[in-house]
Design a protein around this motif. Structure first.
Motif, PDB file in Angstrom:
ATOM      1  N   VAL A   1     -18.430 -36.165 -63.516  1.00 55.93           N
ATOM      2  CA  VAL A   1     -18.064 -34.794 -63.888  1.00 55.93           C
ATOM      3  C   VAL A   1     -16.547 -34.642 -63.847  1.00 55.93           C
ATOM      4  O   VAL A   1     -15.936 -34.061 -64.754  1.00 55.93           O
ATOM      5  N   ILE A   2     -15.934 -35.183 -62.792  1.00 55.36           N
ATOM      6  CA  ILE A   2     -14.477 -35.119 -62.679  1.00 55.36           C
ATOM      7  C   ILE A   2     -13.816 -35.843 -63.845  1.00 55.36           C
ATOM      8  O   ILE A   2     -12.809 -35.380 -64.400  1.00 55.36           O
ATOM      9  N   GLU A   3     -14.381 -36.979 -64.247  1.00 53.73           N
ATOM     10  CA  GLU A   3     -13.850 -37.717 -65.389  1.00 53.73           C
ATOM     11  C   GLU A   3     -13.896 -36.860 -66.652  1.00 53.73           C
ATOM     12  O   GLU A   3     -12.926 -36.820 -67.431  1.00 53.73           O
ATOM     13  N   ALA A   4     -14.998 -36.156 -66.861  1.00 55.33           N
ATOM     14  CA  ALA A   4     -15.135 -35.295 -68.040  1.00 55.33           C
ATOM     15  C   ALA A   4     -14.110 -34.166 -68.017  1.00 55.33           C
ATOM     16  O   ALA A   4     -13.535 -33.807 -69.052  1.00 55.33           O
ATOM     17  N   ILE A   5     -13.867 -33.609 -66.831  1.00 56.99           N
ATOM     18  CA  ILE A   5     -12.864 -32.550 -66.696  1.00 56.99           C
ATOM     19  C   ILE A   5     -11.478 -33.091 -67.012  1.00 56.99           C
ATOM     20  O   ILE A   5     -10.688 -32.476 -67.736  1.00 56.99           O
ATOM     21  N   ASN A   6     -11.171 -34.270 -66.463  1.00 54.14           N
ATOM     22  CA  ASN A   6      -9.863 -34.883 -66.703  1.00 54.14           C
ATOM     23  C   ASN A   6      -9.645 -35.193 -68.176  1.00 54.14           C
ATOM     24  O   ASN A   6      -8.519 -35.126 -68.674  1.00 54.14           O
ATOM     25  N   LYS A   7     -10.721 -35.540 -68.873  1.00 54.17           N
ATOM     26  CA  LYS A   7     -10.623 -35.866 -70.297  1.00 54.17           C
ATOM     27  C   LYS A   7     -10.711 -34.624 -71.180  1.00 54.17           C
ATOM     28  O   LYS A   7     -10.590 -34.735 -72.408  1.00 54.17           O
ATOM     29  N   ASN A   8     -10.941 -33.461 -70.542  1.00 57.15           N
ATOM     30  CA  ASN A   8     -11.056 -32.194 -71.280  1.00 57.15           C
ATOM     31  C   ASN A   8     -12.092 -32.327 -72.406  1.00 57.15           C
ATOM     32  O   ASN A   8     -11.859 -31.939 -73.548  1.00 57.15           O
ATOM     33  N   ASN A   9     -13.244 -32.890 -72.048  1.00 54.87           N
ATOM     34  CA  ASN A   9     -14.297 -33.177 -73.014  1.00 54.87           C
ATOM     35  C   ASN A   9     -15.526 -32.320 -72.698  1.00 54.87           C
ATOM     36  O   ASN A   9     -16.335 -32.674 -71.833  1.00 54.87           O
ATOM     37  N   PRO A  10     -15.695 -31.183 -73.377  1.00 55.57           N
ATOM     38  CA  PRO A  10     -16.810 -30.269 -73.085  1.00 55.57           C
ATOM     39  C   PRO A  10     -18.188 -30.906 -73.262  1.00 55.57           C
ATOM     40  O   PRO A  10     -19.100 -30.633 -72.478  1.00 55.57           O
ATOM     41  N   ASP A  11     -18.345 -31.740 -74.287  1.00 51.69           N
ATOM     42  CA  ASP A  11     -19.648 -32.372 -74.514  1.00 51.69           C
ATOM     43  C   ASP A  11     -19.992 -33.314 -73.362  1.00 51.69           C
ATOM     44  O   ASP A  11     -21.123 -33.330 -72.866  1.00 51.69           O
ATOM     45  N   MET A  12     -19.011 -34.079 -72.947  1.00 53.35           N
ATOM     46  CA  MET A  12     -19.217 -34.986 -71.820  1.00 53.35           C
ATOM     47  C   MET A  12     -19.463 -34.201 -70.546  1.00 53.35           C
ATOM     48  O   MET A  12     -20.326 -34.569 -69.730  1.00 53.35           O
ATOM     49  N   LEU A  13     -18.741 -33.099 -70.372  1.00 58.57           N
ATOM     50  CA  LEU A  13     -18.902 -32.270 -69.177  1.00 58.57           C
ATOM     51  C   LEU A  13     -20.314 -31.700 -69.109  1.00 58.57           C
ATOM     52  O   LEU A  13     -20.948 -31.704 -68.040  1.00 58.57           O
ATOM     53  N   ARG A  14     -20.828 -31.212 -70.239  1.00 57.12           N
ATOM     54  CA  ARG A  14     -22.185 -30.662 -70.258  1.00 57.12           C
ATOM     55  C   ARG A  14     -23.197 -31.725 -69.850  1.00 57.12           C
ATOM     56  O   ARG A  14     -24.102 -31.471 -69.042  1.00 57.12           O
ATOM     57  N   GLU A  15     -23.036 -32.929 -70.382  1.00 55.28           N
ATOM     58  CA  GLU A  15     -23.960 -34.020 -70.057  1.00 55.28           C
ATOM     59  C   GLU A  15     -23.884 -34.384 -68.578  1.00 55.28           C
ATOM     60  O   GLU A  15     -24.916 -34.541 -67.913  1.00 55.28           O
ATOM     61  N   GLU A  16     -22.666 -34.530 -68.062  1.00 54.27           N
ATOM     62  CA  GLU A  16     -22.504 -34.966 -66.673  1.00 54.27           C
ATOM     63  C   GLU A  16     -22.928 -33.876 -65.684  1.00 54.27           C
ATOM     64  O   GLU A  16     -23.461 -34.185 -64.608  1.00 54.27           O
TER      65      GLU A  16
END
Length: 265
Positions: free
Chosen positions: A51-66
């Protein structure tokens, strides 16, 4: 296949609860059925970091998945307790709702909080009261030892500081860091491994103390420095390969020259 499962175009949280129940139930998944809190606890940690990785990458799709993966972990651990008759997902939601209401009296009550500092002060006071913590030592003991070491050190130091146990300014923390480095050098000279480990820990703890004074998160700072090292090492390795330099057989002075070149590139 499980009979009478209701396939949908869109599912909700309670569908997830039902899916986990099915996976752990009779005729479910052999892997899911045998898992315990202990067997999957590292999975929870890994999913949280993703989840932290998704936040750091500013990737909403990845954040939703994680976030979904983290939610699955919450539901899975809850299901284990539901099977024992201890608590269920509604009990989990009920407890966090009540906690948030109690800890926000400036929103749900008549307490005044005009700033972020006021909110945090009230939060700490309410937390200590609800947990029955009568001393700073008890509050410090409540900090999980399982936290990343740098993060735990910062939290411990923060609570000690609130009790007045702190340097007045960063110079005091820097002086202590210098003292600990000197003691580490002495321990290394002595060659006693346990003493070296102790003094190295003191150096790291003191470095975290400095980070508090300069308003830098030690965990994040170390991550950035590690990233920087990785990037420069890749450049050094690439240059060495291009120049037919065997890094394992080359003197350190030559590698240092490559490092300086990578640093300045």
């Amino acid at each position: 296949m499980i009979d009478n499962f209701n396939f949908k175009d869109n599912y909700n949280v309670y569908d997830l609860v039902d899916i986990i129940r099915i996976l752990r139930g009779e005729g479910g998944c052999p892997w899911d059925m045998v898992q315990t809190h202990e067997s999957i606890r590292k999975d929870f940690i890994e999913e949280t970091y993703e989840v932290i990785e998704a936040i750091n990458k500013n990737n909403p799709d990845m954040l939703r998945e994680e976030l979904g993966d983290v939610l699955m972990q919450v539901v899975f651990h809850t299901q284990i307790e539901t099977e024992k008759g201890v608590f269920n997902i509604d009990d989990v939601a009920d407890e966090i709702c009540k906690k948030m209401i109690v800890r926000h009296p400036h929103v749900f009550g008549d307490v005044s909080a005009e700033s972020v500092d006021d909110v945090l002060t009230n939060w700490d006071a309410i937390k200590r009261k609800t947990k029955g913590q009568k001393s700073t030592s008890e509050a410090i003991d409540s900090i999980p030892r399982e936290l990343p070491a740098l993060m735990r050190a910062a939290k411990v130091q923060h609570k000690a500081s609130k009790a007045g146990f702190d340097w007045k300014e960063v110079s005091g923390a820097l002086d202590r860091l210098s003292d600990e480095i000197r003691e580490l050098k002495e321990a290394i000279a002595e060659g006693e491994q346990s003493h070296i480990s102790e003094e190295l820990g003191d150096v790291l703890f003191s470095a975290v103390n400095v980070s508090r004074f300069v308003d830098v998160e030690a965990e994040e700072a170390l991550t950035v420095s590690t990233d920087k090292f990785v990037d420069r090492f890749k450049k050094v390795e690439k240059m060495a390969s291009e120049r037919n330099i065997d890094m394992k057989q080359t003197e350190l002075a030559v590698l240092d020259e490559l490092w300086d070149e990578a640093k300045n590139s």
